[in-house]
Design a protein around this motif. Structure first.
Motif, mmCIF file in Angstrom:
data_model
loop_
_atom_site.group_PDB
_atom_site.id
_atom_site.type_symbol
_atom_site.label_atom_id
_atom_site.label_comp_id
_atom_site.label_asym_id
_atom_site.label_seq_id
_atom_site.Cartn_x
_atom_site.Cartn_y
_atom_site.Cartn_z
ATOM 1 N N GLU A 296 0.804 -1.103 -0.354
ATOM 2 C CA GLU A 296 0.279 -0.102 -0.017
ATOM 3 C C GLU A 296 0.690 1.120 0.143
ATOM 4 O O GLU A 296 1.956 1.126 0.582
ATOM 5 C CB GLU A 296 -0.901 0.048 1.204
ATOM 6 C CG GLU A 296 -1.884 -1.544 1.311
ATOM 7 C CD GLU A 296 -1.167 -2.123 1.632
ATOM 8 O OE1 GLU A 296 -2.547 -3.550 2.355
ATOM 9 O OE2 GLU A 296 -0.275 -2.139 2.024
ATOM 10 N N ASN A 297 0.231 2.179 -0.286
ATOM 11 C CA ASN A 297 0.814 3.260 -0.453
ATOM 12 C C ASN A 297 2.097 3.596 -1.623
ATOM 13 O O ASN A 297 3.256 4.469 -1.081
ATOM 14 C CB ASN A 297 1.262 3.772 1.016
ATOM 15 C CG ASN A 297 0.121 4.895 1.828
ATOM 16 O OD1 ASN A 297 -0.373 5.265 0.785
ATOM 17 N ND2 ASN A 297 -0.480 4.768 2.609
ATOM 18 N N GLN A 298 1.889 2.637 -2.593
ATOM 19 C CA GLN A 298 2.837 2.957 -3.709
ATOM 20 C C GLN A 298 4.641 2.697 -2.562
ATOM 21 O O GLN A 298 5.634 3.111 -3.099
ATOM 22 C CB GLN A 298 3.408 3.600 -3.979
ATOM 23 C CG GLN A 298 1.696 4.555 -4.633
ATOM 24 C CD GLN A 298 1.857 5.663 -5.463
ATOM 25 O OE1 GLN A 298 2.948 6.558 -5.626
ATOM 26 N NE2 GLN A 298 0.588 6.491 -5.581
ATOM 27 N N ILE A 299 4.972 1.755 -2.062
ATOM 28 C CA ILE A 299 5.651 1.422 -0.860
ATOM 29 C C ILE A 299 6.776 -0.043 -1.658
ATOM 30 O O ILE A 299 6.081 -0.763 -1.567
ATOM 31 C CB ILE A 299 5.504 1.457 0.512
ATOM 32 C CG1 ILE A 299 5.573 2.541 1.577
ATOM 33 C CG2 ILE A 299 7.656 1.162 1.413
ATOM 34 C CD1 ILE A 299 5.794 4.125 1.001
ATOM 35 N N VAL A 300 7.594 0.585 -1.722
ATOM 36 C CA VAL A 300 8.648 -1.204 -2.850
ATOM 37 C C VAL A 300 9.241 -1.285 -1.585
ATOM 38 O O VAL A 300 9.914 -1.031 -1.206
ATOM 39 C CB VAL A 300 9.385 -0.197 -3.411
ATOM 40 C CG1 VAL A 300 10.507 -1.450 -4.470
ATOM 41 C CG2 VAL A 300 9.044 0.778 -4.595
ATOM 42 N N THR A 301 8.780 -2.817 -1.628
ATOM 43 C CA THR A 301 9.405 -3.459 0.056
ATOM 44 C C THR A 301 10.149 -4.412 -0.045
ATOM 45 O O THR A 301 10.738 -5.062 0.709
ATOM 46 C CB THR A 301 7.799 -4.631 0.455
ATOM 47 O OG1 THR A 301 7.064 -4.858 -0.544
ATOM 48 C CG2 THR A 301 6.394 -3.537 1.140
ATOM 49 N N ASP A 302 10.284 -4.568 -2.032
ATOM 50 C CA ASP A 302 11.521 -5.302 -1.725
ATOM 51 C C ASP A 302 12.489 -4.667 -3.714
ATOM 52 O O ASP A 302 10.842 -5.332 -4.510
ATOM 53 C CB ASP A 302 11.188 -7.013 -1.869
ATOM 54 C CG ASP A 302 12.908 -7.521 -2.460
ATOM 55 O OD1 ASP A 302 13.367 -7.522 -1.296
ATOM 56 O OD2 ASP A 302 12.582 -8.282 -2.968
ATOM 57 N N TYR A 303 13.067 -5.105 -3.515
ATOM 58 C CA TYR A 303 13.427 -5.204 -4.600
ATOM 59 C C TYR A 303 14.806 -6.192 -5.429
ATOM 60 O O TYR A 303 15.450 -6.605 -4.393
ATOM 61 C CB TYR A 303 14.435 -3.437 -4.959
ATOM 62 C CG TYR A 303 15.176 -2.918 -4.724
ATOM 63 C CD1 TYR A 303 17.324 -4.022 -5.368
ATOM 64 C CD2 TYR A 303 15.352 -2.973 -3.170
ATOM 65 C CE1 TYR A 303 18.168 -3.314 -3.802
ATOM 66 C CE2 TYR A 303 16.985 -2.352 -1.978
ATOM 67 C CZ TYR A 303 18.075 -3.192 -2.789
ATOM 68 O OH TYR A 303 19.043 -2.469 -2.513
ATOM 69 N N GLU A 304 15.082 -6.736 -6.076
ATOM 70 C CA GLU A 304 16.069 -7.580 -7.021
ATOM 71 C C GLU A 304 16.557 -7.427 -8.280
ATOM 72 O O GLU A 304 15.884 -7.686 -8.855
ATOM 73 C CB GLU A 304 16.016 -9.147 -6.484
ATOM 74 C CG GLU A 304 17.103 -10.316 -5.910
ATOM 75 C CD GLU A 304 17.114 -10.220 -4.743
ATOM 76 O OE1 GLU A 304 18.355 -9.894 -5.515
ATOM 77 O OE2 GLU A 304 16.870 -9.744 -4.170
ATOM 78 N N VAL A 305 18.100 -7.782 -8.053
ATOM 79 C CA VAL A 305 19.396 -7.867 -9.404
ATOM 80 C C VAL A 305 19.536 -8.900 -9.636
ATOM 81 O O VAL A 305 20.023 -9.097 -9.483
ATOM 82 C CB VAL A 305 20.094 -6.286 -9.172
ATOM 83 C CG1 VAL A 305 20.906 -5.640 -10.696
ATOM 84 C CG2 VAL A 305 19.714 -5.536 -8.986
ATOM 85 N N TYR A 306 18.788 -9.380 -10.610
ATOM 86 C CA TYR A 306 19.545 -11.216 -11.294
ATOM 87 C C TYR A 306 20.490 -11.091 -11.793
ATOM 88 O O TYR A 306 20.657 -9.960 -12.645
ATOM 89 C CB TYR A 306 18.478 -11.760 -11.609
ATOM 90 C CG TYR A 306 16.571 -11.408 -10.691
ATOM 91 C CD1 TYR A 306 16.869 -12.465 -9.810
ATOM 92 C CD2 TYR A 306 15.528 -10.177 -11.512
ATOM 93 C CE1 TYR A 306 15.968 -12.479 -9.375
ATOM 94 C CE2 TYR A 306 14.989 -10.610 -10.564
ATOM 95 C CZ TYR A 306 14.993 -11.220 -9.089
ATOM 96 O OH TYR A 306 13.420 -11.664 -8.436
#
Length: 471
Positions: A329-339
């Motif tokens: 919610e609220n456009q919060i990026v909870t996780d990112y990953e670079v492969y």
């Protein structure tokens, strides 16, 4: 010696803060609370303390960890270079107050660049995770909904062609050998500069490539053979230079120059195998017609760059790394990953749900993604984990029941919310520079993506907290 924060603010700092109090953007006021968190500042402090032994207790007083953190994040919030960051902070009182530079001297661009390398991808991951937990603690995100998508962050390379890659290799090898010759003089193998002839062959290839006639194609192959021959001679010369440095034929009596010579030898040893690989794939494509060679090299300077095709009409082929972004919610990026290697989108879904649970402490009630993430196995696994509504379309289904299911109001509403992923990707690329990574190497890509995501989260957290504070 480094410190967490400045021990005492000066009179000038207080004057600047008072003057700009009504000029700051709304999100900045609340972002201050996030960036002042002890765990976030401590992570930066620990990373800076590992650069040199005893740097926490000895040496002249350096820039505090809090200022380092704020400067690096401001750079990615505005998508500036380090040079522009230095100039803007020096000239703008709002930025001086936000970064806690205050009335002090603004650090120079090269120093700030070294800070970014010192932080590393692991520390940036810690900062991001802490920000997400703070957003949850403040009631900005509960984890009831989750959406996920992938995109490509391009590496900072020119469009790759075989001739341009061979030209790059010759240019770098020749330049390195010239530096070696300047140090050791005319000893051992003498340098023959083939840069001009290689440049002319590259231009011939560019002209011949415009023609589709048989005569033009023969001319193209002939020019490529000449280019490969010249490149092979340059590679052989570079190999001899390296061997002569190792054998002591090319050496210097000055210690510093000898160290420089060893560094130049290491550069030759790293570049020669890459140029040979380009020569091999050029012979396969041009002379044998093999266009599908495995592990094709598209840059000598960013060799880990991948060729990625995602079916975009405007840009069918992209050169970079695959990145996953998942939001709540609220456009919060909870996780990112670079492969490291491009995965199949469908293979990422269940792992993303597990990461969401670990990060926010609950399974999402609604899971939304595009059709690339669909598989019957994924849908069943998500439901088994406790997801109530799996909103992932199956474009190839022939089942009337499935089609009716995808036309239901909750499914269409979930897909409408999912399209926010496209908007988030557009924002982080346009506003925070994730369209093209300006840092070098795999570690640079990790830092670039992480700082861009943190910058976007900080703005969204600040805006959401500003809305909460309105009575």
């Amino acid at each position: 010696m480094i410190e967490m924060r400045r021990a005492q603010r000066s009179f000038g700092d207080g004057l600047i803060a008072e003057e700009v109090s009504d000029l700051r953007e709304d999100w900045m006021r609340h972002a201050d609370q996030v960036l002042a968190d002890e765990q976030i500042v401590a992570a930066v402090y620990d990373a800076l303390g590992k650069r040199h032994p005893k740097s926490r207790r000895r040496g002249r007083l350096g820039v505090p960890a809090e200022v380092v953190l704020r400067l690096l994040i401001l750079k990615h919030i505005r998508n500036w270079s380090y040079g522009v960051l230095e100039r803007e902070v020096r000239a703008n009182l709002v930025y001086r107050d936000f970064t806690r530079v205050g009335a002090g001297k603004t650090p120079d661009a090269k120093t700030m660049g070294r800070w970014g390398v010192a932080l590393g991808a692991g520390v940036i991951k810690q900062i991001h995770a802490r920000m997400v937990s703070m957003a949850q603690r403040n009631g900005l995100t509960e984890g009831r909904r989750m959406r996920v998508d992938t995109t490509v962050v391009e590496t900072n390379i020119h469009y790759p062609t075989d001739s341009s890659l061979l030209g790059d290799g010759v240019r770098v090898l020749t330049r390195t050998m010239k530096k070696i010759t300047e140090i050791v003089g005319e000893v051992g193998t003498k340098l023959r500069d083939r840069s001009r002839s290689v440049k002319l062959r590259v231009l011939d290839i560019a002209r011949a490539a415009r023609s589709k006639a048989k005569q033009g194609q023969e001319k193209l192959k002939r020019a490529y053979r000449q280019l490969l021959n010249s490149t092979s001679r340059v590679v052989g010369q570079a190999t001899r230079f390296s061997k002569e440095i190792g054998a002591g034929v090319k050496q210097s009596t000055d210690i510093l120059q000898q160290l420089a010579l060893e560094g130049l030898r290491a550069k030759l040893d790293a570049m020669v195998p890459l140029v040979r690989k380009v020569m091999k794939q050029t012979r396969a494509r041009i002379l044998r017609g093999d266009t599908r060679s495995e592990g094709k090299l598209v840059s000598l300077f960013e060799p880990a760059t991948e060729i990625i095709r995602k079916g975009k009409a405007g840009k069918p082929t992209e050169f970079g790394k695959m990145v996953k972004l998942q939001e709540a919610e609220n456009q919060i990026v909870t996780d990112y990953e670079v492969y490291d290697r491009r995965p199949n989108d469908a293979d990422l879904l269940i792992a993303a749900v597990e990461t969401h649970q670990a990060r926010l402490g609950r399974i999402p009630r609604l899971l939304a993604a595009d059709a690339a993430f669909y598989s019957a196995k994924n849908e069943a696994a998500a439901i088994a984990k406790g997801v109530k509504r799996v909103c992932i379309p199956n474009r190839s289904t022939k089942s009337p029941e499935r089609r009716r299911e995808q036309k239901k109001r909750w499914f269409r509403a979930g897909q409408k919310w999912r399209t926010g992923c496209e908007g988030r990707i557009s924002v982080v690329k346009r506003r925070h520079g994730l369209n093209r990574c300006r840092y070098k190497g795999d570690a640079g890509m990790q830092r670039w993506v992480g700082l861009g995501v943190i910058a976007d989260n900080l703005i969204n957290i600040g805006r959401a907290m500003a809305k909460q504070s309105v009575p």
